[in-house]
Motif scaffolding. Structure first.
Motif, PDB file in Angstrom:
ATOM      1  N   PHE A 191      -7.253   5.985  -1.316  1.00  0.00           N
ATOM      2  CA  PHE A 191      -7.339   5.602  -0.057  1.00  0.00           C
ATOM      3  C   PHE A 191      -8.075   4.439   0.366  1.00  0.00           C
ATOM      4  O   PHE A 191      -7.750   3.693   1.316  1.00  0.00           O
ATOM      5  CB  PHE A 191      -8.433   7.151   0.590  1.00  0.00           C
ATOM      6  N   GLN A 192      -9.236   3.797  -0.433  1.00  0.00           N
ATOM      7  CA  GLN A 192      -9.759   2.499  -0.281  1.00  0.00           C
ATOM      8  C   GLN A 192      -8.568   1.553  -0.220  1.00  0.00           C
ATOM      9  O   GLN A 192      -8.488   0.506   0.468  1.00  0.00           O
ATOM     10  CB  GLN A 192     -10.870   2.199  -1.112  1.00  0.00           C
ATOM     11  N   GLN A 193      -8.031   1.448  -1.207  1.00  0.00           N
ATOM     12  CA  GLN A 193      -6.875   0.517  -1.247  1.00  0.00           C
ATOM     13  C   GLN A 193      -5.932   0.584  -0.459  1.00  0.00           C
ATOM     14  O   GLN A 193      -5.366  -0.357   0.086  1.00  0.00           O
ATOM     15  CB  GLN A 193      -5.975   0.955  -2.754  1.00  0.00           C
ATOM     16  N   PHE A 194      -5.557   2.005   0.284  1.00  0.00           N
ATOM     17  CA  PHE A 194      -4.704   1.992   1.457  1.00  0.00           C
ATOM     18  C   PHE A 194      -5.203   1.256   2.664  1.00  0.00           C
ATOM     19  O   PHE A 194      -4.576   0.477   3.302  1.00  0.00           O
ATOM     20  CB  PHE A 194      -4.193   3.274   1.551  1.00  0.00           C
TER      21      PHE A 194
ATOM     22  N   VAL B 141       2.110   4.349 -18.319  1.00  0.00           N
ATOM     23  CA  VAL B 141       2.030   3.398 -17.145  1.00  0.00           C
ATOM     24  C   VAL B 141       0.933   2.610 -17.484  1.00  0.00           C
ATOM     25  O   VAL B 141       1.274   1.483 -17.156  1.00  0.00           O
ATOM     26  CB  VAL B 141       1.709   4.222 -15.752  1.00  0.00           C
ATOM     27  N   GLN B 142      -0.269   3.061 -17.996  1.00  0.00           N
ATOM     28  CA  GLN B 142      -1.231   2.207 -18.319  1.00  0.00           C
ATOM     29  C   GLN B 142      -1.049   1.203 -19.381  1.00  0.00           C
ATOM     30  O   GLN B 142      -1.247  -0.076 -19.424  1.00  0.00           O
ATOM     31  CB  GLN B 142      -2.492   2.938 -18.714  1.00  0.00           C
ATOM     32  N   SER B 143      -0.191   1.784 -20.341  1.00  0.00           N
ATOM     33  CA  SER B 143       0.194   0.859 -21.464  1.00  0.00           C
ATOM     34  C   SER B 143       1.217  -0.238 -20.859  1.00  0.00           C
ATOM     35  O   SER B 143       0.958  -1.477 -21.236  1.00  0.00           O
ATOM     36  CB  SER B 143       1.113   1.777 -22.361  1.00  0.00           C
ATOM     37  N   LEU B 144       2.007   0.162 -20.029  1.00  0.00           N
ATOM     38  CA  LEU B 144       2.925  -0.710 -19.342  1.00  0.00           C
ATOM     39  C   LEU B 144       2.081  -1.886 -18.395  1.00  0.00           C
ATOM     40  O   LEU B 144       2.335  -3.230 -18.821  1.00  0.00           O
ATOM     41  CB  LEU B 144       3.826   0.022 -18.407  1.00  0.00           C
ATOM     42  N   LEU B 145       1.197  -1.207 -17.716  1.00  0.00           N
ATOM     43  CA  LEU B 145       0.303  -2.460 -17.021  1.00  0.00           C
ATOM     44  C   LEU B 145      -0.630  -3.148 -17.939  1.00  0.00           C
ATOM     45  O   LEU B 145      -0.909  -4.328 -17.587  1.00  0.00           O
ATOM     46  CB  LEU B 145      -0.239  -1.482 -16.077  1.00  0.00           C
ATOM     47  N   ASN B 146      -0.905  -2.504 -19.058  1.00  0.00           N
ATOM     48  CA  ASN B 146      -1.858  -3.454 -20.014  1.00  0.00           C
ATOM     49  C   ASN B 146      -0.919  -4.669 -20.477  1.00  0.00           C
ATOM     50  O   ASN B 146      -1.462  -5.654 -20.682  1.00  0.00           O
ATOM     51  CB  ASN B 146      -2.292  -2.560 -21.031  1.00  0.00           C
ATOM     52  N   LEU B 147       0.204  -4.292 -20.656  1.00  0.00           N
ATOM     53  CA  LEU B 147       1.165  -5.540 -21.206  1.00  0.00           C
ATOM     54  C   LEU B 147       1.186  -6.279 -20.018  1.00  0.00           C
ATOM     55  O   LEU B 147       1.132  -7.596 -20.447  1.00  0.00           O
ATOM     56  CB  LEU B 147       2.614  -4.879 -21.405  1.00  0.00           C
ATOM     57  N   GLY B 148       1.145  -6.070 -19.048  1.00  0.00           N
ATOM     58  CA  GLY B 148       1.057  -6.929 -17.890  1.00  0.00           C
ATOM     59  C   GLY B 148       0.008  -7.693 -17.524  1.00  0.00           C
ATOM     60  O   GLY B 148      -0.003  -9.110 -17.608  1.00  0.00           O
ATOM     61  N   ALA B 149      -1.154  -7.136 -18.101  1.00  0.00           N
ATOM     62  CA  ALA B 149      -2.440  -7.561 -17.892  1.00  0.00           C
ATOM     63  C   ALA B 149      -2.482  -8.689 -19.233  1.00  0.00           C
ATOM     64  O   ALA B 149      -2.923 -10.045 -18.858  1.00  0.00           O
ATOM     65  CB  ALA B 149      -3.658  -6.794 -18.166  1.00  0.00           C
ATOM     66  N   GLU B 150      -1.864  -8.391 -20.145  1.00  0.00           N
ATOM     67  CA  GLU B 150      -2.099  -9.480 -21.359  1.00  0.00           C
ATOM     68  C   GLU B 150      -1.246 -10.544 -21.114  1.00  0.00           C
ATOM     69  O   GLU B 150      -1.435 -11.685 -21.420  1.00  0.00           O
ATOM     70  CB  GLU B 150      -1.154  -8.632 -22.496  1.00  0.00           C
ATOM     71  N   GLN B 151      -0.051 -10.517 -20.347  1.00  0.00           N
ATOM     72  CA  GLN B 151       0.681 -11.419 -19.956  1.00  0.00           C
ATOM     73  C   GLN B 151       0.394 -12.142 -18.708  1.00  0.00           C
ATOM     74  O   GLN B 151       1.153 -12.839 -17.938  1.00  0.00           O
ATOM     75  CB  GLN B 151       2.098 -11.205 -19.879  1.00  0.00           C
ATOM     76  N   GLY B 152      -1.067 -11.861 -18.301  1.00  0.00           N
ATOM     77  CA  GLY B 152      -1.526 -12.707 -17.227  1.00  0.00           C
ATOM     78  C   GLY B 152      -0.859 -12.422 -15.766  1.00  0.00           C
ATOM     79  O   GLY B 152      -1.006 -13.100 -14.929  1.00  0.00           O
ATOM     80  N   GLN B 158      -7.730  -3.861 -12.658  1.00  0.00           N
ATOM     81  CA  GLN B 158      -6.674  -3.550 -11.674  1.00  0.00           C
ATOM     82  C   GLN B 158      -5.661  -2.463 -12.342  1.00  0.00           C
ATOM     83  O   GLN B 158      -5.102  -1.602 -11.527  1.00  0.00           O
ATOM     84  CB  GLN B 158      -5.729  -4.574 -11.122  1.00  0.00           C
ATOM     85  N   VAL B 159      -5.856  -2.471 -13.625  1.00  0.00           N
ATOM     86  CA  VAL B 159      -4.793  -1.633 -14.300  1.00  0.00           C
ATOM     87  C   VAL B 159      -5.030  -0.078 -13.786  1.00  0.00           C
ATOM     88  O   VAL B 159      -3.881   0.610 -13.424  1.00  0.00           O
ATOM     89  CB  VAL B 159      -4.909  -1.847 -15.750  1.00  0.00           C
ATOM     90  N   ARG B 160      -6.217   0.444 -14.031  1.00  0.00           N
ATOM     91  CA  ARG B 160      -6.442   1.899 -13.855  1.00  0.00           C
ATOM     92  C   ARG B 160      -5.879   2.270 -12.302  1.00  0.00           C
ATOM     93  O   ARG B 160      -5.299   3.095 -12.076  1.00  0.00           O
ATOM     94  CB  ARG B 160      -7.847   2.117 -14.051  1.00  0.00           C
ATOM     95  N   LEU B 161      -6.192   1.306 -11.384  1.00  0.00           N
ATOM     96  CA  LEU B 161      -5.905   1.718 -10.136  1.00  0.00           C
ATOM     97  C   LEU B 161      -4.382   1.812  -9.848  1.00  0.00           C
ATOM     98  O   LEU B 161      -3.939   2.747  -9.088  1.00  0.00           O
ATOM     99  CB  LEU B 161      -6.633   0.563  -9.011  1.00  0.00           C
TER     100      LEU B 161
END
Lengths: 202, 202, 202, 202
Positions: A191-194, B141-152, B158-161
């Motif tokens: 909700f904060q994000q929103f 989803v987190q694994s995927l976003l972690n990949l994004g974080a690794e690639q900057g 922000q990953v968890r959110l």
DNA sequence: AATGAATGAGCCTTCATTCAT
DNA sequence: TATGAATGAAGGCTCATTCAT
């Protein structure tokens, strides 16, 4: 007794049953409820319930309809006075948060019953019922965001997108809450994000 | 035949049943399925199925478990090669889009069965099953976003959110798709909006 | 157990049920019989009966069919040996007399059940069943009278008329017997009158 | 209003109900009729009808009784004027023919209801009701044939035999007509044959 | 291991009759 | 007299699971 009085009595009884049934559906969901449970809860006889409702389905549909009307009225009332958007939004999200936390803790709610019904009923009439529910929520969120647009807190052409986003978030949270997976921190974060999206604009 | 061979046979038979049952549950949901249908589909006897599964519920739970494992394996495999994040994300969202559109059109899927089961079963064990499902999606989803974080492409914190946001969006879309309320344009808008967040960062 | 043996068992059981049901229908008629009575009489469970028959109607139809076959076979056998017409006719009428007196005294008989069924069932299939019954009786009487024609006891072109007359007399007596209104003297008078027609010819 | 007037009103109402119920039973038979239909047809309340008749059975019995009386009156009237026997007989048989053809074509008639009632009710009182019906028919036919005897068309000692024969033929035809098995040609043949007996005598 | 007949609980629905008003 | 809401017995059907073989 006149005819008018009689049908008044009948209507009153019908509403009493609806009220009791609402309790039952809230506590037990839809699929676990059968006529017997309603009968027990209402203190009515096996045959008696059929004088008012032909089936559990019909009864449930009327429960939902009667509730929708009330919900819709409430929201419309609030927005009439053109209050401050930030406050209304915060209130709205806070209400949802409370509701979701209640759900998580197993507090009775018709929501579970509504989902159970929707998943298992696919006639045209059933779909229209669900559509009406979704539309009501969408309309509410859009009204709210339109207020924001009027107050310059967001662009008009963003209303639809954001309304849908919020609706889907809430829908997702509903499901997680119903299966006991939603924690307060998650609600807050989303909700904060929103809300932050509106701050960024200004 | 040795004991080992026997239990191998037994395992094979069990898996054959699970495979067939998966088909049945995908096509009919959970509540519309009765033992007769599974028995017919499996070509096994009424009593025979109980040699492998103690009840319909147990059978369904194993169907879900076996599928989760397979899904999880697939994703983990894809991410192993450290591919380009943008592409993986787009692929992932495209897959979901396809799946959601299929759902909307009534294409067979275990999802409806899973929801039907969840809503009607509330023991601790049942809740853990749903939890596992949600966790599997979250983890993916987190694994995927972690990949994004690794690639900057996004900040680690922000990953968890974002993972939760996506998970909730998908969950919300699942529900709308299953109740026939989701249109392609809505999926597109929300996924585009989600992807745009990474563009903004860079 | 082999499949053949199993279906033998099944067939045997089915026939046992039919036999018991025949008793029940004979004693109680059709309309007073429900599944519960059959279940009680057969010592089978509520669900068990549905493994063999889907409804009381279906069960009753099979009772009638199985009995018709037997009846028809008996008569055909008797006429094969071309016996003396006068004797056969007398025997035939005597058999009916015995049967009618039994009916009058409330002796169990499927006849009441058959009438009850006929009066209350009017689908095409039901009508065909009744037709078959009537035709079987008509055919029997005609065969008998044809034998008389062969032996010069009546003109061939009289067979149909007389067959119908006898059939209708018997039908009328059946009804009176079932409602307890038929006395021996009436039967005697009518049958004597019927037989006298052949004496007059010669 | 005086007591006498009140009971007059009561009697009138009772007869109105009987008249309407006669219609209903004629069209639907006995077993297909429930209180709801009679109530609707009479425009009376659910409880109200019990002020006039203690039960459905009692109502039906009175329907039958009232009709018998009327039928009996009609016939007695006709025979009073000592008309020509041949004509009366022909008229009588023609009337039955018409009635039977109507029955075959499903024209409303109390007969089906009467049979349905008789077959399902076996108390002493019920049997007496059916007895009365049969006796009324027998008496009518005998009166008619007595007229013939008076006019020298048949011997007095033949009256009973012929009356019974005709009664049984008609009863047989009733059954066949109700179960849809009777054709016009059959009626003609039997009635012609019956009439011919009187021609032979003279 | 395998079969399929048998069980019986569970739910649904209808309707004659009663009863409070 | 008149009403119609309420009752509850009665019957129907389905289906997960057990059990004898």
């Amino acid at each position: 007794m006149t005819t008018a009085e009689l049908s008044k009595t009948r209507q009153a009884k019908k509403e009493a049953i609806l009220k009791t049934a609402t309790q039952v559906f809230s506590e037990e969901g839809f699929l676990n409820v059968n006529m017997q449970r309603i009968i027990n809860a209402c203190g009515i006889s096996r045959g008696g319930i059929y004088l008012y409702f032909q089936s559990v389905d019909e009864l449930f549909i009327e429960v939902i309809r009667s509730r929708s009307v009330r919900q819709f009225d409430l929201i419309r009332q609030e927005l009439k006075d053109k209050p401050d958007f930030d406050k209304v939004l915060t209130d709205y999200l806070t209400d949802h948060k409370k509701r979701l936390l209640g759900l998580s803790q197993g507090k009775p709610s018709l929501l579970r019953a509504m989902y159970e019904y929707s998943f298992t009923h696919n006639t045209e009439a059933d779909r229209r019922l669900k559509q009406k529910q979704v539309n009501a929520t969408r309309a509410t969120v859009q009204s709210l965001l339109n207020l924001g647009a009027e107050q310059g807190k967001l662009a008009s052409d963003q209303v639809r997108l954001l309304a849908e986003e919020l609706m889907l978030l809430i829908e997702g949270m509903n499901v997680l809450a119903l299966t006991g997976e939603l924690q307060e921190i998650q609600i807050d974060r989303q909700f904060q994000q929103f809300e932050r999206q509106f701050d960024l604009i200004n």
